[in-house]
Motif scaffolding. Structure first.
Motif, PDB file in Angstrom:
ATOM      1  N   ALA A  51       2.334   7.717  -1.128  1.00  0.00           N
ATOM      2  CA  ALA A  51       1.462   8.644  -0.399  1.00  0.00           C
ATOM      3  C   ALA A  51       0.130   8.799  -1.121  1.00  0.00           C
ATOM      4  O   ALA A  51      -0.947   8.741  -0.492  1.00  0.00           O
ATOM      5  CB  ALA A  51       2.152   9.993  -0.265  1.00  0.00           C
ATOM      6  N   LEU A  52       0.202   8.980  -2.429  1.00  0.00           N
ATOM      7  CA  LEU A  52      -1.032   9.144  -3.217  1.00  0.00           C
ATOM      8  C   LEU A  52      -1.933   7.913  -3.105  1.00  0.00           C
ATOM      9  O   LEU A  52      -3.140   8.016  -2.849  1.00  0.00           O
ATOM     10  CB  LEU A  52      -0.669   9.380  -4.690  1.00  0.00           C
ATOM     11  N   THR A  84       9.879  -1.527   3.470  1.00  0.00           N
ATOM     12  CA  THR A  84       9.895  -0.622   4.622  1.00  0.00           C
ATOM     13  C   THR A  84       9.679   0.820   4.185  1.00  0.00           C
ATOM     14  O   THR A  84       8.866   1.544   4.765  1.00  0.00           O
ATOM     15  CB  THR A  84      11.250  -0.721   5.369  1.00  0.00           C
ATOM     16  N   VAL A  85      10.415   1.218   3.161  1.00  0.00           N
ATOM     17  CA  VAL A  85      10.292   2.615   2.684  1.00  0.00           C
ATOM     18  C   VAL A  85       8.870   2.878   2.203  1.00  0.00           C
ATOM     19  O   VAL A  85       8.256   3.905   2.529  1.00  0.00           O
ATOM     20  CB  VAL A  85      11.314   2.887   1.538  1.00  0.00           C
ATOM     21  N   TYR A  86       8.349   1.912   1.439  1.00  0.00           N
ATOM     22  CA  TYR A  86       6.999   2.071   0.894  1.00  0.00           C
ATOM     23  C   TYR A  86       5.983   2.269   2.022  1.00  0.00           C
ATOM     24  O   TYR A  86       5.206   3.232   2.018  1.00  0.00           O
ATOM     25  CB  TYR A  86       6.639   0.836   0.048  1.00  0.00           C
ATOM     26  N   PHE A  87       6.024   1.372   3.030  1.00  0.00           N
ATOM     27  CA  PHE A  87       5.017   1.471   4.091  1.00  0.00           C
ATOM     28  C   PHE A  87       5.280   2.651   5.027  1.00  0.00           C
ATOM     29  O   PHE A  87       4.330   3.192   5.610  1.00  0.00           O
ATOM     30  CB  PHE A  87       4.876   0.144   4.843  1.00  0.00           C
ATOM     31  N   ASP A  88       6.542   3.089   5.147  1.00  0.00           N
ATOM     32  CA  ASP A  88       6.827   4.314   5.915  1.00  0.00           C
ATOM     33  C   ASP A  88       6.092   5.480   5.282  1.00  0.00           C
ATOM     34  O   ASP A  88       5.443   6.279   5.962  1.00  0.00           O
ATOM     35  CB  ASP A  88       8.342   4.604   5.904  1.00  0.00           C
ATOM     36  N   LEU A  94      -3.063  -2.100  -0.666  1.00  0.00           N
ATOM     37  CA  LEU A  94      -1.741  -1.489  -0.475  1.00  0.00           C
ATOM     38  C   LEU A  94      -0.628  -2.471  -0.830  1.00  0.00           C
ATOM     39  O   LEU A  94       0.420  -2.084  -1.364  1.00  0.00           O
ATOM     40  CB  LEU A  94      -1.587  -1.015   0.978  1.00  0.00           C
ATOM     41  N   ILE A  95      -0.851  -3.753  -0.555  1.00  0.00           N
ATOM     42  CA  ILE A  95       0.145  -4.769  -0.922  1.00  0.00           C
ATOM     43  C   ILE A  95       0.218  -4.891  -2.453  1.00  0.00           C
ATOM     44  O   ILE A  95       1.313  -4.945  -3.038  1.00  0.00           O
ATOM     45  CB  ILE A  95      -0.195  -6.130  -0.259  1.00  0.00           C
ATOM     46  N   GLY A  96      -0.964  -4.887  -3.085  1.00  0.00           N
ATOM     47  CA  GLY A  96      -1.000  -4.926  -4.561  1.00  0.00           C
ATOM     48  C   GLY A  96      -0.263  -3.733  -5.143  1.00  0.00           C
ATOM     49  O   GLY A  96       0.553  -3.859  -6.079  1.00  0.00           O
ATOM     50  N   ALA A  97      -0.508  -2.563  -4.546  1.00  0.00           N
ATOM     51  CA  ALA A  97       0.140  -1.339  -5.010  1.00  0.00           C
ATOM     52  C   ALA A  97       1.650  -1.422  -4.781  1.00  0.00           C
ATOM     53  O   ALA A  97       2.458  -1.007  -5.628  1.00  0.00           O
ATOM     54  CB  ALA A  97      -0.439  -0.145  -4.273  1.00  0.00           C
ATOM     55  N   PHE A  98       2.048  -2.024  -3.630  1.00  0.00           N
ATOM     56  CA  PHE A  98       3.483  -2.159  -3.325  1.00  0.00           C
ATOM     57  C   PHE A  98       4.178  -3.000  -4.396  1.00  0.00           C
ATOM     58  O   PHE A  98       5.262  -2.644  -4.869  1.00  0.00           O
ATOM     59  CB  PHE A  98       3.678  -2.799  -1.946  1.00  0.00           C
ATOM     60  N   LEU A  99       3.555  -4.082  -4.789  1.00  0.00           N
ATOM     61  CA  LEU A  99       4.169  -4.956  -5.806  1.00  0.00           C
ATOM     62  C   LEU A  99       4.420  -4.183  -7.093  1.00  0.00           C
ATOM     63  O   LEU A  99       5.459  -4.326  -7.739  1.00  0.00           O
ATOM     64  CB  LEU A  99       3.275  -6.178  -6.066  1.00  0.00           C
ATOM     65  N   SER A 100       3.441  -3.348  -7.452  1.00  0.00           N
ATOM     66  CA  SER A 100       3.572  -2.548  -8.666  1.00  0.00           C
ATOM     67  C   SER A 100       4.678  -1.502  -8.511  1.00  0.00           C
ATOM     68  O   SER A 100       5.523  -1.321  -9.393  1.00  0.00           O
ATOM     69  CB  SER A 100       2.232  -1.881  -8.976  1.00  0.00           C
ATOM     70  N   VAL A 101       4.675  -0.816  -7.331  1.00  0.00           N
ATOM     71  CA  VAL A 101       5.689   0.226  -7.064  1.00  0.00           C
ATOM     72  C   VAL A 101       7.078  -0.409  -6.996  1.00  0.00           C
ATOM     73  O   VAL A 101       8.041   0.103  -7.561  1.00  0.00           O
ATOM     74  CB  VAL A 101       5.358   0.956  -5.738  1.00  0.00           C
ATOM     75  N   ASN A 102       7.135  -1.548  -6.317  1.00  0.00           N
ATOM     76  CA  ASN A 102       8.411  -2.237  -6.141  1.00  0.00           C
ATOM     77  C   ASN A 102       9.001  -2.665  -7.485  1.00  0.00           C
ATOM     78  O   ASN A 102      10.214  -2.550  -7.713  1.00  0.00           O
ATOM     79  CB  ASN A 102       8.195  -3.463  -5.243  1.00  0.00           C
ATOM     80  N   GLN A 103       8.135  -3.077  -8.373  1.00  0.00           N
ATOM     81  CA  GLN A 103       8.606  -3.546  -9.689  1.00  0.00           C
ATOM     82  C   GLN A 103       9.151  -2.396 -10.531  1.00  0.00           C
ATOM     83  O   GLN A 103      10.179  -2.514 -11.177  1.00  0.00           O
ATOM     84  CB  GLN A 103       7.438  -4.208 -10.414  1.00  0.00           C
TER      85      GLN A 103
END
Lengths: 253, 257
Positions: A81-82, A175-179, A159-168
């Motif tokens: 969200a942030l 799905t959860v991340y983009f929700d 957001l994809i770059g951020a997802f990779l970091s969050v996912n790691q």
């Protein structure tokens, strides 16, 4: 000192006249559609590699920098969200505009500047073509159209770059991340991104064109036009960022 | 006898410049200049660098505005025309720039098509190709049609610059230093081309130069710009039949007497 102030006032009057001429000419035929599309390609497509890299790095770095502060409060689940709010409201249009002002603004300033000092602009004028319409209007429209599109693209890549970091680190699924990302973003945030990007795009185009179109003093003038196109547009982008944020905050309240 | 073998109509003035002055800040470039160009005539304007020769033809084509005086081109007052009217008038004026001013990002073909496509929108693709090839052939550079300006020599660039102005079939040609920076052989070729253009396209021309060989070879009449005013006028030999110290060095240097 008085002469300096006089010079600044004359320059401001010239800029005002230049912007007014743009608004006058943009609605008047003939329309240079082919040139506008060519410029959109120059501004948009050719900026993609640089924008992709910067957008991606911005997403990764911002996530990594934000995580420790949220971790202190055990709130790392708020990261998506942030990140989404930060990227869509502020980082995407700002990063895109700064990169574009460096790449595109300087290119426009140098190109038109060199056309001015080699009399190519005069040649257009005497051959019955309106150089302002062909060179300025098409470039300003191209930056105004493409910077918003590039900003959305930067937001996506970020957001994809951020997802990779969050996912790691947090093992959050795609799905959860983009929700969580889309849940946090409001229509006003999207409007804020579009408004900023349109204003920034217009600024980059008009400043680059103004500097190049009024270039003088040979090759030195071309260098100065390119340099001032970047410095002035970056300065104006930050001023506009502050003003638009105030307007959006007022709308939010 | 005309240099080109054409005909001058001395009853018809295509350009009339009256009492024109132009300054840039404290620099007074032109001080009350009068000039008349007759139909079919090649008029050479001689003068030192920085004396306002190029400023004069920029005033005639409406690129600059005079501080004082009037300029009439083909019966129209240039300084009283709206932007649109001026654009229409410019189609009848060909302007060959000192550095050719070819569009760097376009090929020779695109350079020539540029004014045509924008001003004669009714032309078909085939007609445009025909026009482009015709003027390129007239300047002897048909083989460069797909080259970029950066691939051309100085003389070729000049010729293409002239071809680009000819494509709109102008009635008046303004040449700004057509032989500047060229080798003597190319200068002779360009001078020949100026005469050919006058003959083939029935143009009236003003040729700005400080090259006396060019002036002698193309000028039906010569005027000399000295200290912001036209001081001498006539045919080549008349101009230099003087003891004026401002004029003599021109001749002495060019013909090494």
């Amino acid at each position: 000192m008085i002469k300096k102030i006089q010079r600044i006032l004359i320059e401001l009057a010239n800029i005002h006249r230049f912007v007014m001429r743009f608004y006058r000419e943009v609605f008047m035929p003939p329309y240079e559609f082919k040139e506008i599309i060519r410029q959109c390609y120059e501004v948009g497509w050719k900026s993609l590699p640089l924008i992709s890299l910067t957008g991606f790095i911005t997403g990764v770095v911002f996530t990594n920098q934000s995580r420790p502060s949220l971790a202190e409060f055990g709130a790392t689940s708020w990261l998506p969200a942030l990140i989404s709010i930060a990227i869509i409201r502020a980082l995407a249009p700002l990063v895109t505009a700064l990169i574009a002002s460096g790449k595109v603004g300087s290119q426009i300033g140098a190109e038109l500047g060199s056309m001015r000092v080699t009399e190519q602009i005069d040649a257009m004028e005497v051959s019955g073509t309106n150089p302002f319409k062909f060179l300025v209007v098409s470039r300003v429209l191209a930056t105004t159209i493409t910077i918003p599109i590039l900003s959305f693209y930067t937001a996506g890549v970020g957001l994809i770059g951020a997802f990779l970091s969050v996912n790691q680190s947090e093992n959050t699924s795609f799905t959860v991340y983009f929700d969580q990302v889309f849940e946090a973003v409001t229509y006003l945030d999207i409007f804020s991104l579009v408004l900023k990007a349109v204003v920034f795009g217009f600024t980059i185009g008009i400043v680059g064109c103004y500097q190049g179109y009024h270039s003088s003093k040979g090759t030195e003038g071309v260098g100065r036009a390119a340099n001032w196109a970047v410095v002035m547009s970056m300065f104006l982008i930050f001023i506009e960022e502050i003003l638009i944020v105030q307007i959006i905050q007022a709308m939010r309240a | 006898m005309l240099k080109s073998g054409g005909h001058i109509d001395r009853d018809t003035e295509v350009i009339t410049v009256q009492n024109v002055s132009k300054s840039f800040g404290d620099l007074h470039v032109l001080r009350g200049v009068d000039l008349h160009l007759f139909k079919g005539e090649n008029l050479v304007v001689l003068g030192r660098s920085g004396t306002g020769k190029s400023v004069l033809i920029k005033l005639i084509s409406g690129l600059l505005k005079p501080d004082l005086g009037t300029i009439e081109v083909l019966g129209e007052h240039v300084d009283e025309l709206s932007e649109k009217e001026l654009q229409q008038l410019r189609l009848k004026i060909g302007f060959s720039f000192q550095n050719s001013a070819l569009y760097d990002s376009m090929t020779v073909r695109e350079n020539l098509e540029f004014p045509l496509v924008r001003n004669k929108r009714h032309l078909s693709r085939g007609e445009i190709n025909h026009e482009v090839e015709d003027v390129l052939d007239a300047v002897g550079l048909l083989h460069t049609i797909n080259q970029m300006p950066s691939e051309l020599s100085g003389g070729q660039r000049k010729r293409i610059g002239i071809a680009r102005t000819l494509i709109l079939r102008p009635e008046i040609m303004l040449y700004d230093e057509p032989t500047a920076g060229l080798d003597p052989i190319t200068c002779i070729e360009i001078n020949g081309l100026i005469n050919e253009v006058q003959e083939k396209y029935k143009t009236s021309s003003i040729i700005i130069t400080h090259d006396l060989a060019c002036a002698k070879s193309v000028g039906d009449r010569i005027v000399m710009l000295l200290d912001g005013k036209f001081e001498r006028e006539g045919e080549f030999d008349q101009i230099f039949d003087t003891d004026d110290e401002r004029v003599k060095p021109f001749y002495d240097y060019n013909f090494i007497t």
